[in-house]
Design a protein around this motif. Structure first.
Motif, PDB file in Angstrom:
ATOM      1  N   UNK A  45       0.896  -1.155  -0.117  1.00 18.39           N
ATOM      2  CA  UNK A  45       0.094   0.048  -0.015  1.00 18.39           C
ATOM      3  C   UNK A  45       1.028   1.136   0.076  1.00 18.39           C
ATOM      4  N   UNK A  46       0.493   2.500  -0.479  1.00 16.66           N
ATOM      5  CA  UNK A  46       1.172   3.604  -0.348  1.00 16.66           C
ATOM      6  C   UNK A  46       1.658   3.838   0.899  1.00 16.66           C
ATOM      7  N   UNK A  47       0.990   3.648   1.978  1.00 17.34           N
ATOM      8  CA  UNK A  47       1.662   4.027   3.344  1.00 17.34           C
ATOM      9  C   UNK A  47       2.438   2.920   3.765  1.00 17.34           C
ATOM     10  N   UNK A  48       2.395   1.825   3.312  1.00 19.20           N
ATOM     11  CA  UNK A  48       3.502   0.767   3.733  1.00 19.20           C
ATOM     12  C   UNK A  48       4.794   1.094   2.847  1.00 19.20           C
ATOM     13  N   UNK A  49       4.601   1.481   1.676  1.00 18.23           N
ATOM     14  CA  UNK A  49       5.853   1.945   0.888  1.00 18.23           C
ATOM     15  C   UNK A  49       6.654   2.940   1.452  1.00 18.23           C
ATOM     16  N   UNK A  50       5.682   3.829   1.865  1.00 16.52           N
ATOM     17  CA  UNK A  50       6.505   5.159   2.565  1.00 16.52           C
ATOM     18  C   UNK A  50       7.352   4.676   3.852  1.00 16.52           C
ATOM     19  N   UNK A  51       6.668   3.705   4.515  1.00 14.60           N
ATOM     20  CA  UNK A  51       7.380   3.251   5.876  1.00 14.60           C
ATOM     21  C   UNK A  51       8.706   2.608   5.604  1.00 14.60           C
ATOM     22  N   UNK A  52       8.656   1.751   4.607  1.00 13.34           N
ATOM     23  CA  UNK A  52       9.756   1.002   4.324  1.00 13.34           C
ATOM     24  C   UNK A  52      10.842   1.712   3.395  1.00 13.34           C
ATOM     25  N   UNK A  53      10.228   2.857   2.658  1.00  9.99           N
ATOM     26  CA  UNK A  53      11.298   3.561   1.802  1.00  9.99           C
ATOM     27  C   UNK A  53      11.269   3.084   0.386  1.00  9.99           C
ATOM     28  N   UNK A  54      10.227   2.484  -0.021  1.00  9.88           N
ATOM     29  CA  UNK A  54      10.018   2.136  -1.240  1.00  9.88           C
ATOM     30  C   UNK A  54       9.285   3.020  -2.349  1.00  9.88           C
ATOM     31  N   UNK A  55       9.794   3.222  -3.287  1.00 13.02           N
ATOM     32  CA  UNK A  55       9.282   4.104  -4.398  1.00 13.02           C
ATOM     33  C   UNK A  55       8.142   3.394  -5.186  1.00 13.02           C
ATOM     34  N   UNK A  56       7.094   3.377  -4.958  1.00 11.54           N
ATOM     35  CA  UNK A  56       6.098   2.650  -5.858  1.00 11.54           C
ATOM     36  C   UNK A  56       6.176   2.882  -7.290  1.00 11.54           C
ATOM     37  N   UNK A  57       6.695   4.157  -7.697  1.00 10.10           N
ATOM     38  CA  UNK A  57       6.764   4.256  -8.945  1.00 10.10           C
ATOM     39  C   UNK A  57       7.855   3.257  -9.739  1.00 10.10           C
ATOM     40  N   UNK A  58       8.814   2.747  -9.036  1.00  7.66           N
ATOM     41  CA  UNK A  58       9.804   2.020  -9.508  1.00  7.66           C
ATOM     42  C   UNK A  58       9.280   0.531  -9.333  1.00  7.66           C
ATOM     43  N   UNK A  59       8.368   0.153  -8.603  1.00  6.11           N
ATOM     44  CA  UNK A  59       7.729  -1.264  -8.553  1.00  6.11           C
ATOM     45  C   UNK A  59       6.532  -1.304  -9.415  1.00  6.11           C
ATOM     46  N   UNK A  60       7.005  -1.114 -10.850  1.00  8.22           N
ATOM     47  CA  UNK A  60       5.959  -1.220 -11.894  1.00  8.22           C
ATOM     48  C   UNK A  60       6.394  -2.010 -13.079  1.00  8.22           C
ATOM     49  N   UNK A  61       5.747  -2.781 -13.666  1.00 10.03           N
ATOM     50  CA  UNK A  61       6.132  -3.658 -14.864  1.00 10.03           C
ATOM     51  C   UNK A  61       7.104  -2.740 -15.908  1.00 10.03           C
ATOM     52  N   UNK A  62       6.651  -1.527 -16.058  1.00 15.78           N
ATOM     53  CA  UNK A  62       7.412  -0.715 -17.077  1.00 15.78           C
ATOM     54  C   UNK A  62       8.845  -0.463 -16.473  1.00 15.78           C
ATOM     55  N   UNK A  63       8.922  -0.045 -15.411  1.00 15.38           N
ATOM     56  CA  UNK A  63      10.162   0.185 -14.584  1.00 15.38           C
ATOM     57  C   UNK A  63      11.290  -0.754 -14.686  1.00 15.38           C
ATOM     58  N   UNK A  64      10.481  -2.285 -14.219  1.00 18.77           N
ATOM     59  CA  UNK A  64      11.334  -3.243 -14.206  1.00 18.77           C
ATOM     60  C   UNK A  64      11.812  -3.730 -15.567  1.00 18.77           C
ATOM     61  N   UNK A  65      10.995  -3.733 -16.347  1.00 18.20           N
ATOM     62  CA  UNK A  65      11.520  -4.269 -17.889  1.00 18.20           C
ATOM     63  C   UNK A  65      12.529  -3.087 -18.195  1.00 18.20           C
ATOM     64  N   UNK A  66      12.536  -1.957 -17.994  1.00 16.04           N
ATOM     65  CA  UNK A  66      13.567  -0.908 -18.416  1.00 16.04           C
ATOM     66  C   UNK A  66      14.758  -1.095 -17.653  1.00 16.04           C
ATOM     67  N   UNK A  67      14.798  -1.792 -16.539  1.00 18.83           N
ATOM     68  CA  UNK A  67      15.782  -2.135 -15.696  1.00 18.83           C
ATOM     69  C   UNK A  67      16.038  -3.586 -15.644  1.00 18.83           C
ATOM     70  N   UNK A  68      15.604  -4.284 -16.401  1.00 24.48           N
ATOM     71  CA  UNK A  68      15.606  -5.861 -16.230  1.00 24.48           C
ATOM     72  C   UNK A  68      17.117  -6.417 -16.159  1.00 24.48           C
ATOM     73  N   UNK A  69      18.008  -5.674 -16.909  1.00 25.43           N
ATOM     74  CA  UNK A  69      19.613  -6.158 -16.788  1.00 25.43           C
ATOM     75  C   UNK A  69      19.984  -6.001 -15.126  1.00 25.43           C
ATOM     76  N   UNK A  70      19.690  -4.818 -14.469  1.00 26.20           N
ATOM     77  CA  UNK A  70      19.831  -4.712 -13.114  1.00 26.20           C
ATOM     78  C   UNK A  70      19.114  -5.585 -11.967  1.00 26.20           C
ATOM     79  N   UNK A  71      17.933  -5.788 -12.403  1.00 24.73           N
ATOM     80  CA  UNK A  71      16.917  -6.218 -11.761  1.00 24.73           C
ATOM     81  C   UNK A  71      17.212  -7.981 -11.814  1.00 24.73           C
TER      82      UNK A  71
END
Length: 262
Positions: A45-71
């Motif tokens: 959830x947005x609240x949980x993501x904020x608490x653990x320091x995760x940017x939900x905009x990076x936790x998307x299919x498009x973001x991971x596909x563009x960074x697949x070599x690193x992920x």
């Protein structure tokens, strides 16, 4: 690809009221030819993501596909399917990586463990010795929360977070230092991973029948048959005694006067 749980667990202590705030489920299915397919879902959830320091905009299919070599370092992109995942307020990704060699799996699990969601990951490796698969979560003192204030509440946290890692093998599990064993599967919960000790799981790498649960249920069933059968026998004997006690003896029957004819 198995994600680090320590930071999530520690910060979750402070936000225990956020029931259902996170989901992390991974199913690792091992084949007989030294490959593994992982089905992984990560959502917050947005609240949980904020608490653990995760940017939900990076936790998307498009973001991971563009960074697949690193992920997913060292893995053929054709083996990986990534889709966005939404469940109520929880948003994240659903990832399926098919037929990974152990070298691919181990590299991704170690080098790419923080790429999907920074701060959420613990490395794991798999190897084969003869007909045995050995999965190892290395020892890590950072996973020890026994001395952390609020650490005793981890059981309550576990019930509020949808978390599990399931290891599904071709043959029966031989031994596991943590988790729940059910035939050919081991399910690890959040509490199982929050230990500084190494976790080692061994399972048969070739097809086989998991006899232990079958024999256990046969034993239970056999015991039930004995109990029910024994009870039925006692009832039958009791009824038989009642019938015998109500019948006249042979001597009494011989002395009884004849009934008058109609």
């Amino acid at each position: 690809m198995s994600l680090r749980v320590v930071r999530l667990a520690l910060t979750a202590i402070a936000v225990l009221a956020l029931a259902g705030c996170a989901r992390f489920t991974a199913v690792d299915s091992f084949s007989t030819d030294n490959t593994v397919t992982q089905d992984l879902t990560v959502a917050l959830t947005p609240d949980a993501a904020k608490q653990v320091g995760v940017d939900l905009s990076t936790l998307t299919a498009a973001a991971l596909k563009s960074a697949s070599a690193k992920a997913f370092p060292g893995i053929d992109p054709a083996k990986i399917t990534i889709n966005d995942y939404t469940e109520g307020d929880r948003k994240g990704v659903h990832i399926v990586a098919r037929d990974l060699t152990f070298a691919e799996f181990n590299t991704a699990a170690t080098a790419g463990s923080t790429a999907v969601a920074n701060g959420l990951g613990t490395p794991m490796t798999v190897a084969r010795e003869g007909d045995t698969y050995i999965v190892t979560f290395p020892a890590d003192p950072k996973r020890d929360i026994s001395q952390v204030p609020g650490g005793s509440s981890i059981g309550l946290i576990s019930s509020s977070i949808d978390f599990s890692i399931t290891l599904d093998f071709p043959g029966p599990v031989k031994s596991a230092t943590a988790g729940q064993v059910n035939g050919k599967k081991v399910v690890l919960g959040l509490e199982d991973l929050l230990t500084p000790d190494a976790i080692v799981i061994k399972a048969q790498a070739t097809p086989g029948i998991a006899w232990e649960p079958i024999l256990r249920w046969l034993g239970i069933g056999g015991g039930a048959v004995v109990i029910v059968g024994g009870a039925a026998l006692l009832i039958w004997q009791d009824k038989r005694k009642q019938r015998l006690n109500n019948l006249p003896s042979i001597a009494q029957a011989a002395q009884a006067p004849d009934e008058p004819a109609n």
